[in-house]
Structure formats: structure tokens, C-alpha cells
Design a protein around this motif. Sequence first.
Motif, PDB file in Angstrom:
ATOM      1  N   LEU A 118      -9.710  18.933  26.975  1.00 28.21           N
ATOM      2  CA  LEU A 118     -10.774  17.937  27.158  1.00 28.21           C
ATOM      3  C   LEU A 118     -10.206  16.643  27.744  1.00 28.21           C
ATOM      4  CD1 LEU A 118     -12.737  18.537  23.837  1.00 28.21           C
ATOM      5  CD2 LEU A 118     -13.653  18.850  26.157  1.00 28.21           C
ATOM      6  N   HIS A 119      -9.030  16.254  27.276  1.00 26.53           N
ATOM      7  CA  HIS A 119      -8.377  15.065  27.845  1.00 26.53           C
ATOM      8  C   HIS A 119      -8.054  15.290  29.315  1.00 26.53           C
ATOM      9  CE1 HIS A 119      -5.778  11.575  28.225  1.00 26.53           C
ATOM     10  NE2 HIS A 119      -4.785  12.364  28.623  1.00 26.53           N
TER      11      HIS A 119
ATOM     12  N   ARG B 237     -12.564  13.977  29.507  1.00 29.07           N
ATOM     13  CA  ARG B 237     -13.637  13.925  28.504  1.00 29.07           C
ATOM     14  C   ARG B 237     -13.028  13.431  27.193  1.00 29.07           C
ATOM     15  NH1 ARG B 237     -15.967  19.953  29.570  1.00 29.07           N
ATOM     16  NH2 ARG B 237     -16.998  19.582  27.543  1.00 29.07           N
ATOM     17  N   ASP B 238     -12.481  12.182  27.253  1.00 26.27           N
ATOM     18  CA  ASP B 238     -11.711  11.667  26.132  1.00 26.27           C
ATOM     19  C   ASP B 238     -12.536  11.465  24.876  1.00 26.27           C
ATOM     20  OD1 ASP B 238      -9.311  11.755  27.410  1.00 26.27           O
ATOM     21  OD2 ASP B 238      -9.237   9.629  27.929  1.00 26.27           O
ATOM     22  N   ALA B 239     -13.782  11.047  25.021  1.00 27.15           N
ATOM     23  CA  ALA B 239     -14.605  10.850  23.821  1.00 27.15           C
ATOM     24  C   ALA B 239     -14.735  12.153  23.044  1.00 27.15           C
ATOM     25  CB  ALA B 239     -15.984  10.314  24.214  1.00 27.15           C
ATOM     26  N   GLU B 240     -14.922  13.273  23.760  1.00 32.52           N
ATOM     27  CA  GLU B 240     -14.993  14.579  23.099  1.00 32.52           C
ATOM     28  C   GLU B 240     -13.641  14.965  22.503  1.00 32.52           C
ATOM     29  OE1 GLU B 240     -17.329  17.699  25.307  1.00 32.52           O
ATOM     30  OE2 GLU B 240     -17.321  16.127  26.841  1.00 32.52           O
TER      31      GLU B 240
ATOM     32  N   TRP C  58     -11.291  12.888  21.360  1.00 32.75           N
ATOM     33  CA  TRP C  58     -11.054  12.138  20.117  1.00 32.75           C
ATOM     34  C   TRP C  58     -11.904  12.703  18.987  1.00 32.75           C
ATOM     35  CZ3 TRP C  58      -7.312  11.006  22.698  1.00 32.75           C
ATOM     36  CH2 TRP C  58      -7.220  10.085  23.734  1.00 32.75           C
ATOM     37  N   ALA C  59     -13.164  13.041  19.308  1.00 33.62           N
ATOM     38  CA  ALA C  59     -14.044  13.588  18.265  1.00 33.62           C
ATOM     39  C   ALA C  59     -13.501  14.905  17.723  1.00 33.62           C
ATOM     40  CB  ALA C  59     -15.455  13.775  18.831  1.00 33.62           C
ATOM     41  N   ALA C  60     -13.005  15.766  18.632  1.00 28.20           N
ATOM     42  CA  ALA C  60     -12.456  17.055  18.196  1.00 28.20           C
ATOM     43  C   ALA C  60     -11.232  16.846  17.318  1.00 28.20           C
ATOM     44  CB  ALA C  60     -12.110  17.905  19.417  1.00 28.20           C
ATOM     45  N   LEU C  61     -10.367  15.901  17.690  1.00 31.60           N
ATOM     46  CA  LEU C  61      -9.169  15.638  16.904  1.00 31.60           C
ATOM     47  C   LEU C  61      -9.519  15.023  15.557  1.00 31.60           C
ATOM     48  CD1 LEU C  61      -6.846  14.393  19.774  1.00 31.60           C
ATOM     49  CD2 LEU C  61      -6.522  16.462  18.401  1.00 31.60           C
ATOM     50  N   HIS C  62     -10.480  14.112  15.523  1.00 29.13           N
ATOM     51  CA  HIS C  62     -10.870  13.522  14.245  1.00 29.13           C
ATOM     52  C   HIS C  62     -11.467  14.579  13.321  1.00 29.13           C
ATOM     53  CE1 HIS C  62     -11.196   9.305  16.308  1.00 29.13           C
ATOM     54  NE2 HIS C  62      -9.949   9.696  16.089  1.00 29.13           N
ATOM     55  N   ALA C  63     -12.234  15.513  13.909  1.00 32.28           N
ATOM     56  CA  ALA C  63     -12.799  16.589  13.087  1.00 32.28           C
ATOM     57  C   ALA C  63     -11.695  17.461  12.508  1.00 32.28           C
ATOM     58  CB  ALA C  63     -13.763  17.429  13.922  1.00 32.28           C
ATOM     59  N   LEU C  64     -10.685  17.753  13.307  1.00 29.62           N
ATOM     60  CA  LEU C  64      -9.579  18.581  12.822  1.00 29.62           C
ATOM     61  C   LEU C  64      -8.768  17.832  11.770  1.00 29.62           C
ATOM     62  CD1 LEU C  64      -8.023  21.195  12.999  1.00 29.62           C
ATOM     63  CD2 LEU C  64      -6.813  20.314  15.003  1.00 29.62           C
ATOM     64  N   GLN C  65      -8.575  16.539  11.957  1.00 26.52           N
ATOM     65  CA  GLN C  65      -7.837  15.739  10.978  1.00 26.52           C
ATOM     66  C   GLN C  65      -8.548  15.732   9.623  1.00 26.52           C
ATOM     67  OE1 GLN C  65      -7.715  12.027  13.094  1.00 26.52           O
ATOM     68  NE2 GLN C  65      -6.301  12.807  14.643  1.00 26.52           N
TER      69      GLN C  65
ATOM     70  N   ASP D 174      -0.955   8.416  26.816  1.00 25.42           N
ATOM     71  CA  ASP D 174      -1.147   8.878  28.189  1.00 25.42           C
ATOM     72  C   ASP D 174      -2.331   8.172  28.848  1.00 25.42           C
ATOM     73  OD1 ASP D 174      -0.463  10.929  30.319  1.00 25.42           O
ATOM     74  OD2 ASP D 174      -2.570  11.417  29.978  1.00 25.42           O
ATOM     75  N   ALA D 175      -3.348   7.842  28.041  1.00 26.58           N
ATOM     76  CA  ALA D 175      -4.530   7.158  28.573  1.00 26.58           C
ATOM     77  C   ALA D 175      -4.316   5.646  28.685  1.00 26.58           C
ATOM     78  CB  ALA D 175      -5.737   7.448  27.680  1.00 26.58           C
ATOM     79  N   GLY D 176      -3.138   5.165  28.324  1.00 24.38           N
ATOM     80  CA  GLY D 176      -2.864   3.732  28.392  1.00 24.38           C
ATOM     81  C   GLY D 176      -3.429   2.945  27.228  1.00 24.38           C
ATOM     82  N   ASP D 177      -3.766   3.633  26.151  1.00 24.10           N
ATOM     83  CA  ASP D 177      -4.356   2.990  24.978  1.00 24.10           C
ATOM     84  C   ASP D 177      -3.264   2.778  23.929  1.00 24.10           C
ATOM     85  OD1 ASP D 177      -5.859   2.105  22.861  1.00 24.10           O
ATOM     86  OD2 ASP D 177      -7.060   3.932  22.646  1.00 24.10           O
ATOM     87  N   GLY D 178      -2.429   1.734  24.109  1.00 27.63           N
ATOM     88  CA  GLY D 178      -1.343   1.469  23.174  1.00 27.63           C
ATOM     89  C   GLY D 178      -1.807   1.207  21.764  1.00 27.63           C
ATOM     90  N   PRO D 179      -2.798   0.329  21.545  1.00 27.27           N
ATOM     91  CA  PRO D 179      -3.276   0.109  20.177  1.00 27.27           C
ATOM     92  C   PRO D 179      -3.825   1.383  19.533  1.00 27.27           C
ATOM     93  CG  PRO D 179      -3.996  -1.674  21.616  1.00 27.27           C
ATOM     94  CD  PRO D 179      -3.399  -0.615  22.504  1.00 27.27           C
TER      95      PRO D 179
END
Length: 487
Positions: free
Chosen positions: A274-275, A279-282, A284-291, A314-319
Amino acid sequence: RAASIALLSGDEAGAAAALGLWRERDPASLALHSAEMVLALRTSDEATARDRLASLLAAPGTEGWQRALGAMDGGRDPELAAKLLGEAVEENRIPDQLQAWLAFGGLAQRLAQAELASRIVDAVIARFPDEPRVALLHASQLRESDKPEEARALLAGLEATAAGDAELRFLVAGEYDALGDAVAAARVLGQGPQDDRTYRLRASLLARAEDREALGTLYESLKRDSSRPDPQRRLLLGQVAEFLERNEEALRWYHGVPGGEERWLAALRAANVLHALDRDAEAWAALHALQAEADADDELRRDAYLLEAELRNDAGDGPGELDAFARGLAAFPDDSALLYSRALAWERRDDIARAEADFRRILVADPENVATLNALGYTLADRTDRHVEALELIDRARVADPDNAAIVDSYGWVLYRLGRNDEALVQLRRAFSLGKDPEIAAHLAELLWVMGQREEARRYFEESRKLDPDNRALERALEKTGAGAGA
């Protein structure tokens, strides 16, 4: 320990005094004889080194010769080590064990003693004429001697035997891979009975070789046997489709994995796809669901945090990367994989104090964690002036894994930082022979440049650039040496 620290710091007098006290307490100790041999090689004391080598090789079992091997491997005087090894071969003092002969044959190759390696191979062939692994050693020796076609001929002669011996098949494939022929390695793995492991390795090799045609053929073959809802096969199909960048197909395979542990791994890989599809929003949602999935294996849930951190970086989102680590460590306190990855993230941000703190949290729970010993040692060597401390950490890792290219590179790098350039050059050359890595090439190039060997340094700068033009070690080496575009 006092003797080891003295040896690591180059204090030969202190080492000799500590070894004298040790000898009074336990004169028959193989560990003592090994340490005395290391000191003798350091000080070019040929008679003592020869005597300790003889006692170690004469010891029953495997500990003696293994300690002798460690003492001779990576020492300050490789010429003396090679001389002593040659004498041991001539005098028939190598233990009559195939493992020992193979190990010392490998040592001769690492010492760049082609003639000695050839003699050992001849001796091994005479002693163990029907052992396919001897032919593998011979092929490896020929490869190291820049005789790839002769090595290939030996490997070709082993292929028929390897087809009926799964372990040998993997070894032959590994040697083809070391020759830089991933396609031949995949072909060898394709002989004999197949399972998902061989299919996975073949796919990985063909992807690395960028042989999309062969990989596509393998993919179509796997698809023909995919009608039954087998979790492992569908997961594998998703992975091969992902290799081929057929991301929509990969998602379908991953989403079609019916259950079991494979289901969660498929969910993890689906987030990666997805990344790749932006489709990053999907993702993140998939990873949060798995977590948050209570039924998933803890390791996979932990890996969901690791993957989220990686993808956010990889997406440049350091925080977002640091937040993923923080949430992961809240769920899995003191997890070594999360701490290790966060330490590397701190190092990328030049926050060495926080990187060291995370590495040391790992070592509190696991003092002999080899990867962490090496990473912390390398960080201290590269980014601080605590070089003696770094050397002790790296040497502990090196003893545990002496043929690891990254560890040998760290060892060479800290020797360079200590000003022991001749020793450093031996180690960095060996590291590059063990693994063609851009960072190792950059380190070797910098050292050669500092030593005045500018033409050879330029070749390694170019090698590093070909492997990874954006490598951070390469950028720092070019900036430090001023080699710049002329490298």
C-alpha cells in the motif's frame, strides 16, 4: 579480562604482565595459550607463537584448533601467521578433522596466501577425496584466486550430486552466488524436490539478478498450483508479485491468505505494498490494526511498529517515525529490535548520546548481543574519540562472528581511528572481500587516500559510488579527503 583489555589497547607490556599472572594460576588453559599466541604474533615473537600454536593444535577435540584459528585470524603480523600455518601443514599438525582443514584453508585465503591455500586444498583432497565439501573449498579457493571459470567447472561437476542432497544444493548455490551468478544459483536450487523455501530463495535470487523473465516464469508456474487456499503458497505468490512490482496482484494474494500465522505476515506485507502504491493512509490503518490485533503473534505485532517507523522515514515523516518507535516500546518495553532500530534513527539525526543509550539498554539485558556490540562499537569509533572503548566492544563481536563483513569492517575502521593504519588496511581489504558493500568500499578508499595510495583509493571511491551513490559513509569520506569529483 585485564590481559584482553591490554591486548586490545595495544599495551603489550601490560598484556604480558597479566598473562604471567594467569599462567601462575592455570598454566594448561587453552584460553591462556591462545592469548599468549596473540601477544606473540603482535610482538613478532616467532618462537613463542610457534610453541603456543603447537600446544593448541595438539589439544583433543575442537577447542584447541578453533582458538588457534582465532589467534591467527586478523592479527598484526599476517606474514608470520601464514608462515606458522604453512609449517603446521608441512609437519602434518592440523587435526585430522575435515572441519579443521576447511577452516584453516579459509584462513589461508583470508591471509591472501594463494599458494598456501592451494597446498591445503591439495592436502584436503588427498585426505578426504570423496567429500563434496572439499570440492566446494577448492571452488572457493579458485574464486578467491581470480579463477572463476575453473571454479564454475568444479561447481558444475557437483550439480548432479547436489540435486539429491538438499544441504549440498544450498551450498553450491551459495558459491555460485558468491561468484556473482545469482541466475546459476537459482538454477541449482531449482533441481530436485521443491518446497516453499526453495521457491522463495529462487525468487529472491532472480529478483536480485533483475531477471524479470525467469522470475515471471516462476510466478506463472506457482500460480498454476494456487487453486487450493494454501496460506503459505498464497503468501509466496504475493511476495513474488511484489518482487515483480505487480502490486495490485500482490494485494489480492495477500488479502486472500485464509488464516494461520501467514495471515498476519500477509497483512504486514500488504501494508508495505500500500505504501508503494502511495496509499499511505491505508497503510497506516492496516499497521495500526495489526498492532492492536490480540490474536496476532507478538513478534509480528512488534514488526508492525518497526515497519511503520521504516515507512514513515521513507515518506519523510521524521516525527511519525519516532512516534512509531515510542508506541512500539510502550507496547514492548526494552524490545531489542525496536531499541536497535531507534538507535540507528538517533544516529542518523546525529544524536549520538541517545543512540548510545538505546544500544546500552539492549546490552544490559543481553551483554553478548553481537549486532549491538558491533553497532555501538562502530558508532563510538566513527562519531566519538572513545576509540579504545570502541575497540573492546568490536573485538567482542569479532570473536563471536569472525567472518561477518560488517564486523570486520568495524574492526578495520576503529584500527584506522587509532592510527594503526597498516593493520586497518588488512582488515578493510578482508571486509570488502567478504562483502561488496558501499560503506566498506568508502572506508577502504578513505584509508588508502590517507596512506597516500591515491589511485587505488579512487578505484574504491568509484566502487562505492556504483554500489550506492547516496551512501552516507561515502559522502563523509569524500568530504574529509577532498577527493570530490576526481575520485
